[in-house]
Design a protein around this motif. Structure first.
Motif, PDB file in Angstrom:
ATOM      1  N   THR A   4     132.106  -1.582  34.553  1.00 26.86           N
ATOM      2  CA  THR A   4     131.889  -2.752  33.698  1.00 26.86           C
ATOM      3  C   THR A   4     130.590  -3.479  34.021  1.00 26.86           C
ATOM      4  O   THR A   4     130.207  -4.389  33.300  1.00 26.86           O
ATOM      5  CB  THR A   4     133.068  -3.743  33.838  1.00 26.86           C
ATOM      6  OG1 THR A   4     133.178  -4.127  35.210  1.00 26.86           O
ATOM      7  CG2 THR A   4     134.365  -3.109  33.345  1.00 26.86           C
ATOM      8  N   ASP A   5     129.922  -3.091  35.073  1.00 23.24           N
ATOM      9  CA  ASP A   5     128.633  -3.686  35.444  1.00 23.24           C
ATOM     10  C   ASP A   5     127.587  -3.269  34.410  1.00 23.24           C
ATOM     11  O   ASP A   5     127.310  -2.078  34.237  1.00 23.24           O
ATOM     12  CB  ASP A   5     128.229  -3.190  36.838  1.00 23.24           C
ATOM     13  CG  ASP A   5     126.909  -3.749  37.320  1.00 23.24           C
ATOM     14  OD1 ASP A   5     126.235  -4.470  36.552  1.00 23.24           O
ATOM     15  OD2 ASP A   5     126.556  -3.459  38.469  1.00 23.24           O
ATOM     16  N   PRO A   6     126.967  -4.232  33.706  1.00 19.08           N
ATOM     17  CA  PRO A   6     125.997  -3.874  32.659  1.00 19.08           C
ATOM     18  C   PRO A   6     124.770  -3.148  33.216  1.00 19.08           C
ATOM     19  O   PRO A   6     124.098  -2.421  32.498  1.00 19.08           O
ATOM     20  CB  PRO A   6     125.621  -5.213  32.032  1.00 19.08           C
ATOM     21  CG  PRO A   6     125.988  -6.246  33.033  1.00 19.08           C
ATOM     22  CD  PRO A   6     127.119  -5.677  33.841  1.00 19.08           C
ATOM     23  N   HIS A   7     124.491  -3.331  34.486  1.00 16.58           N
ATOM     24  CA  HIS A   7     123.335  -2.669  35.087  1.00 16.58           C
ATOM     25  C   HIS A   7     123.672  -1.269  35.595  1.00 16.58           C
ATOM     26  O   HIS A   7     122.762  -0.487  35.885  1.00 16.58           O
ATOM     27  CB  HIS A   7     122.765  -3.511  36.234  1.00 16.58           C
ATOM     28  CG  HIS A   7     122.297  -4.862  35.791  1.00 16.58           C
ATOM     29  ND1 HIS A   7     121.160  -5.027  35.037  1.00 16.58           N
ATOM     30  CD2 HIS A   7     122.828  -6.086  35.967  1.00 16.58           C
ATOM     31  CE1 HIS A   7     121.005  -6.311  34.777  1.00 16.58           C
ATOM     32  NE2 HIS A   7     122.006  -6.979  35.326  1.00 16.58           N
ATOM     33  N   VAL A   9     124.993   1.407  34.100  1.00 16.50           N
ATOM     34  CA  VAL A   9     124.537   2.489  33.233  1.00 16.50           C
ATOM     35  C   VAL A   9     123.015   2.602  33.281  1.00 16.50           C
ATOM     36  O   VAL A   9     122.459   3.696  33.383  1.00 16.50           O
ATOM     37  CB  VAL A   9     125.040   2.287  31.786  1.00 16.50           C
ATOM     38  CG1 VAL A   9     124.409   3.304  30.845  1.00 16.50           C
ATOM     39  CG2 VAL A   9     126.556   2.368  31.735  1.00 16.50           C
ATOM     40  N   GLU A  10     122.328   1.462  33.232  1.00  9.81           N
ATOM     41  CA  GLU A  10     120.862   1.481  33.316  1.00  9.81           C
ATOM     42  C   GLU A  10     120.399   2.069  34.643  1.00  9.81           C
ATOM     43  O   GLU A  10     119.471   2.890  34.681  1.00  9.81           O
ATOM     44  CB  GLU A  10     120.320   0.069  33.150  1.00  9.81           C
ATOM     45  CG  GLU A  10     118.811   0.009  33.148  1.00  9.81           C
ATOM     46  CD  GLU A  10     118.293  -1.414  32.981  1.00  9.81           C
ATOM     47  OE1 GLU A  10     117.107  -1.611  33.276  1.00  9.81           O
ATOM     48  OE2 GLU A  10     119.062  -2.306  32.579  1.00  9.81           O
ATOM     49  N   ASP A  11     121.036   1.678  35.744  1.00  4.19           N
ATOM     50  CA  ASP A  11     120.683   2.229  37.058  1.00  4.19           C
ATOM     51  C   ASP A  11     120.910   3.736  37.097  1.00  4.19           C
ATOM     52  O   ASP A  11     120.077   4.485  37.616  1.00  4.19           O
ATOM     53  CB  ASP A  11     121.496   1.555  38.166  1.00  4.19           C
ATOM     54  CG  ASP A  11     121.094   0.113  38.406  1.00  4.19           C
ATOM     55  OD1 ASP A  11     119.992  -0.294  37.948  1.00  4.19           O
ATOM     56  OD2 ASP A  11     121.891  -0.621  39.039  1.00  4.19           O
ATOM     57  N   LEU A  12     122.018   4.179  36.543  1.00  3.03           N
ATOM     58  CA  LEU A  12     122.331   5.607  36.519  1.00  3.03           C
ATOM     59  C   LEU A  12     121.309   6.371  35.681  1.00  3.03           C
ATOM     60  O   LEU A  12     120.818   7.425  36.081  1.00  3.03           O
ATOM     61  CB  LEU A  12     123.748   5.833  35.987  1.00  3.03           C
ATOM     62  CG  LEU A  12     124.219   7.275  35.959  1.00  3.03           C
ATOM     63  CD1 LEU A  12     124.202   7.888  37.353  1.00  3.03           C
ATOM     64  CD2 LEU A  12     125.611   7.351  35.361  1.00  3.03           C
ATOM     65  N   LEU A  13     120.957   5.847  34.519  1.00  2.00           N
ATOM     66  CA  LEU A  13     119.957   6.492  33.675  1.00  2.00           C
ATOM     67  C   LEU A  13     118.605   6.581  34.385  1.00  2.00           C
ATOM     68  O   LEU A  13     117.912   7.594  34.300  1.00  2.00           O
ATOM     69  CB  LEU A  13     119.816   5.747  32.348  1.00  2.00           C
ATOM     70  CG  LEU A  13     120.968   5.928  31.364  1.00  2.00           C
ATOM     71  CD1 LEU A  13     120.779   5.016  30.154  1.00  2.00           C
ATOM     72  CD2 LEU A  13     121.091   7.372  30.935  1.00  2.00           C
ATOM     73  N   ASN A  14     118.216   5.533  35.091  1.00  2.95           N
ATOM     74  CA  ASN A  14     116.960   5.562  35.844  1.00  2.95           C
ATOM     75  C   ASN A  14     116.994   6.609  36.949  1.00  2.95           C
ATOM     76  O   ASN A  14     116.000   7.311  37.171  1.00  2.95           O
ATOM     77  CB  ASN A  14     116.642   4.180  36.418  1.00  2.95           C
ATOM     78  CG  ASN A  14     116.179   3.206  35.353  1.00  2.95           C
ATOM     79  OD1 ASN A  14     115.633   3.605  34.334  1.00  2.95           O
ATOM     80  ND2 ASN A  14     116.430   1.918  35.576  1.00  2.95           N
TER      81      ASN A  14
END
Length: 154
Positions: A4-7, A9-14
């Motif tokens: 549920t952490d909005p960051h 998914v972004e961290d994983l994509l990076n």
């Protein structure tokens, strides 16, 4: 990091992007080795950026034209058939689109009257754009380059 952490998914994509860039850079070194197995100066130079730099004990070459000329001279000095091997690549992601790869290389060669062997290290800075990679800087450090008659005594 939770789902549920909005960051998250972004961290994983990076992280995935960095890993993909590192793998693309590593694969480009294998293209380099394959190209050296049946080289033309222009084909080797095309693996570099337009302003790429090649550093060797024989001097530096800058830009595709300079790199092509370096390999033209090298092939004239030693036209032997060679096979190149890259081992133990270590990739380091430096910035978006820039990966450093340090590795060992080995080559074998055969000419009309001699067989050769050599090894050393490569240090590459590779520019990655999507699935494409080009060498921005390459440092080749030869440790041994000899023929089988002379060998490599201590």
């Amino acid at each position: 990091m939770t789902a549920t952490d909005p960051h998250a998914v972004e961290d994983l994509l990076n992280r995935v992007r960095r890993l993909e860039e590192m793998e693309t850079a590593r694969n480009h070194l294998h293209r380099y080795a394959e190209t050296l197995d049946d080289p033309t100066p222009e084909a080797v130079a095309a693996l570099f950026t337009e302003d790429g730099v090649l550093r060797t004990r024989r001097g530096d070459a800058v830009g595709r034209r300079g790199i092509a000329e370096f390999y033209r001279r090298l092939l004239q000095l030693d036209p032997a058939e060679k096979r190149h091997f890259i081992t133990s690549p270590k990739t380091t992601w430096l910035a978006p689109g820039l990966v450093e790869v340090s590795s060992y290389f080995l080559f074998t060669g055969r000419g009309a009257d001699r067989s050769a062997i050599g090894w050393g290290t490569y240090l590459d800075r590779i520019r990655v754009t999507g699935d494409e990679a080009l060498i921005a800087e390459k440092t080749i450090t030869m440790h041994v380059g000899t023929d089988l008659d002379a060998g490599w005594p201590a």
